[in-house]
Design a protein around this motif. Structure first.
Motif, short mmCIF file in Angstrom:
data_model
loop_
_atom_site.label_atom_id
_atom_site.label_comp_id
_atom_site.label_asym_id
_atom_site.label_seq_id
_atom_site.Cartn_x
_atom_site.Cartn_y
_atom_site.Cartn_z
N ALA A 112 -1.17 -0.68 0.04
CA ALA A 112 -1.51 -2.06 0.43
C ALA A 112 -2.45 -2.08 1.64
N ARG A 113 -2.21 -1.16 2.59
CA ARG A 113 -3.09 -1.10 3.78
C ARG A 113 -4.51 -0.68 3.38
N ILE A 114 -4.60 0.32 2.54
CA ILE A 114 -5.93 0.79 2.10
C ILE A 114 -6.67 -0.34 1.39
N ASN A 115 -5.92 -1.12 0.62
CA ASN A 115 -6.54 -2.20 -0.15
C ASN A 115 -7.12 -3.30 0.74
N THR A 116 -6.67 -3.38 2.00
CA THR A 116 -7.21 -4.39 2.92
C THR A 116 -8.49 -3.94 3.60
N LEU A 117 -8.81 -2.63 3.52
CA LEU A 117 -10.01 -2.12 4.18
C LEU A 117 -11.28 -2.61 3.48
N LYS A 118 -12.33 -2.76 4.24
CA LYS A 118 -13.60 -3.24 3.68
C LYS A 118 -14.11 -2.29 2.59
N ASP A 119 -14.47 -2.86 1.46
CA ASP A 119 -15.03 -2.11 0.32
C ASP A 119 -14.04 -1.12 -0.31
N HIS A 120 -12.76 -1.25 0.01
CA HIS A 120 -11.73 -0.39 -0.59
C HIS A 120 -10.86 -1.22 -1.53
N THR A 121 -10.62 -0.69 -2.71
CA THR A 121 -9.69 -1.33 -3.66
C THR A 121 -8.70 -0.28 -4.14
N LEU A 122 -7.40 -0.59 -4.00
CA LEU A 122 -6.36 0.32 -4.45
C LEU A 122 -5.10 -0.49 -4.76
N ALA A 123 -4.43 -0.14 -5.86
CA ALA A 123 -3.23 -0.87 -6.26
C ALA A 123 -2.34 0.04 -7.10
N LEU A 124 -1.08 -0.37 -7.25
CA LEU A 124 -0.17 0.33 -8.15
C LEU A 124 -0.55 -0.05 -9.58
N SER A 125 -0.93 0.94 -10.35
CA SER A 125 -1.31 0.72 -11.75
C SER A 125 -0.09 0.79 -12.65
N ILE A 126 0.66 1.91 -12.57
CA ILE A 126 1.86 2.09 -13.40
C ILE A 126 2.99 2.64 -12.55
N VAL A 147 1.35 5.79 -10.43
CA VAL A 147 -0.03 5.90 -10.91
C VAL A 147 -0.82 4.82 -10.16
N LEU A 148 -1.76 5.28 -9.34
CA LEU A 148 -2.55 4.36 -8.52
C LEU A 148 -3.95 4.21 -9.11
N ALA A 149 -4.53 3.05 -8.94
CA ALA A 149 -5.86 2.80 -9.48
C ALA A 149 -6.68 2.01 -8.49
N GLY A 150 -7.98 2.25 -8.50
CA GLY A 150 -8.87 1.53 -7.60
C GLY A 150 -10.29 2.03 -7.70
N ASN A 151 -11.10 1.65 -6.71
CA ASN A 151 -12.47 2.16 -6.70
C ASN A 151 -12.49 3.52 -5.97
N GLU A 152 -13.65 4.14 -5.93
CA GLU A 152 -13.76 5.49 -5.38
C GLU A 152 -13.33 5.53 -3.91
N ALA A 153 -13.71 4.51 -3.15
CA ALA A 153 -13.34 4.48 -1.73
C ALA A 153 -11.83 4.40 -1.56
N GLY A 154 -11.18 3.57 -2.37
CA GLY A 154 -9.73 3.43 -2.26
C GLY A 154 -9.00 4.69 -2.67
N LEU A 155 -9.43 5.31 -3.76
CA LEU A 155 -8.79 6.55 -4.22
C LEU A 155 -8.99 7.68 -3.21
N ASN A 156 -10.20 7.78 -2.67
CA ASN A 156 -10.50 8.81 -1.67
C ASN A 156 -9.65 8.65 -0.42
N GLU A 197 -6.17 9.93 -1.11
CA GLU A 197 -6.16 11.40 -1.22
C GLU A 197 -6.29 12.05 0.16
N THR A 198 -7.09 11.46 1.02
CA THR A 198 -7.30 12.00 2.36
C THR A 198 -6.05 11.85 3.23
N ALA A 199 -5.33 10.76 3.03
CA ALA A 199 -4.19 10.43 3.91
C ALA A 199 -2.89 11.10 3.49
N ASN A 200 -2.82 11.62 2.25
CA ASN A 200 -1.55 12.15 1.76
C ASN A 200 -1.66 13.63 1.38
N PRO A 201 -0.65 14.42 1.74
CA PRO A 201 -0.71 15.86 1.51
C PRO A 201 -0.58 16.22 0.04
#
Length: 344
Positions: free
Chosen positions: A159-173, A180-189, A192-196
């Motif tokens: 939810a925090r990532i989804n509030t960032l400018k030009d970032h889209t991320l949400a629970l898909s399944i 299973v998360l889905a979003g645009n490249e910025a949101g997915l990246n 991935e960067t924030a989680n081990p």
């Protein structure tokens, strides 16, 4: 003696190299049905299902495409559901993501051919637009111990990532012990960067998968509604459990609402597979949970969904395995060692 069963249809990502030839191997007696699917593909100028399944070589780049994977998975899954042993009574049908379209055909709300039209159209539209992407990340450990706090923290991070400018991320399944998360490249990246990396492979990107079950798919849903009329949909012959855990009952289904859900909410909102399985367990208490092929990867998510819901006292992987070994109740038809348990 009759065995009751909930049939569970798989979604994308289940027709892989080991599944090449699945239709020819297991369903040579259903070629007339597959040829009717071939005609629909040929009319659209697409390679036929039987040719794709009968190819001599598998490539991820080709077979992971929505316009290739979706019709193959549909044909295999529907044929498996039609091949169940005579002593099995199907008390309800559900599916994961694209598996909802297959469930509609298995339950009789769509004819086999109309179900194929829906799957082929939506798979083709998804591939044509390929908006965004998906990744998978677990919130349970390798023993499937439920970690409510971890799941909540991960969803808060999404939810925090989804509030960032030009970032889209949400629970898909919501997929058992997986998110299973889905979003645009910025949101997915950003995720991935924030989680081990855990269990040596997650977060795992899914090849040729769009941002299914998010608002990013609104254009695809709109095109789908324009292409596929509500007149394709009829009353189901068996109860169906959708991606919200809602049950659609035979004789009491508003077919217009079913069309709207299938080509609206189901495309653009979170698909709660976990809730669907737990609803199936609570409301229908089946003897068996049968996952149709191709592939067998969905079996783990079904098992995790049941343990997360404390079905029959199961709370983790060990308790599931103990019950399963004593009297198998989860059957994956894509597994050679389990298939005969469902086909007789």
């Amino acid at each position: 003696m009759t065995r009751t069963a909930v049939v569970i249809c798989p979604g994308r990502g289940t027709y892989n190299k080991p599944e090449l030839g699945y239709l020819h191997q297991y369903h040579a007696d259903r070629m007339s049905q597959f040829h009717s699917f071939d005609e629909i593909r040929a009319e659209a100028g697409q390679e036929t299902v039987t040719a794709l399944d009968g190819a001599g070589r598998f490539s991820v780049g080709k077979y992971s495409r929505g316009d290739v994977a979706s019709p193959l998975i549909y044909a295999a899954s529907l044929a498996d559901a039609q091949a169940l042993a005579k002593d099995i009574e199907v008390v309800a049908v559900t599916g994961n993501s694209m598996g909802w379209y297959i469930a509609l055909a298995v339950a009789g709300a769509l004819t086999p051919e109309n179900g194929f039209r829906v799957v082929n159209a939506m798979g083709t539209l998804m591939q044509k637009q390929l908006i965004g992407g998906q990744l998978v990340y677990p919130f349970v450990d390798e023993e499937w111990s439920n970690d409510v706090a971890r799941k909540s923290a991960l969803l808060d991070a999404v939810a925090r990532i989804n509030t960032l400018k030009d970032h889209t991320l949400a629970l898909s399944i919501d997929l058992g012990g997986m998110l299973v998360l889905a979003g645009n490249e910025a949101g997915l990246n950003a995720f991935e960067t924030a989680n081990p990396v855990v269990q040596d492979r997650f977060p795992l990107r899914l090849a040729n998968h769009a941002a299914f079950h998010t608002a990013l798919q609104a254009p695809v849903a709109a095109e789908g509604r324009a292409l596929l009329g509500a007149d394709l949909f009829g009353q189901p012959e068996r109860p169906m459990i959708d991606g919200r855990g809602k049950i659609w009952w035979p004789g009491a289904t508003d077919t217009g609402a079913l069309w709207e859900y299938t080509l609206g909410h189901q495309v653009t909102e979170t698909y709660d597979f976990t809730h669907a399985i737990q609803t199936a367990a609570r409301e229908f208490a089946p003897d068996l949970f049968i996952v149709t092929g191709p592939g067998a990867t969905l079996g783990g998510a079904v098992a995790q969904s049941l343990t997360l819901g404390n079905w029959r006292g199961m709370t983790d992987k060990m308790s599931f395995q103990s019950l399963q070994e004593a009297d198998p109740f989860l059957i994956a038809m894509g597994r050679a060692d389990q298939r005969a348990l469902a086909t007789g």
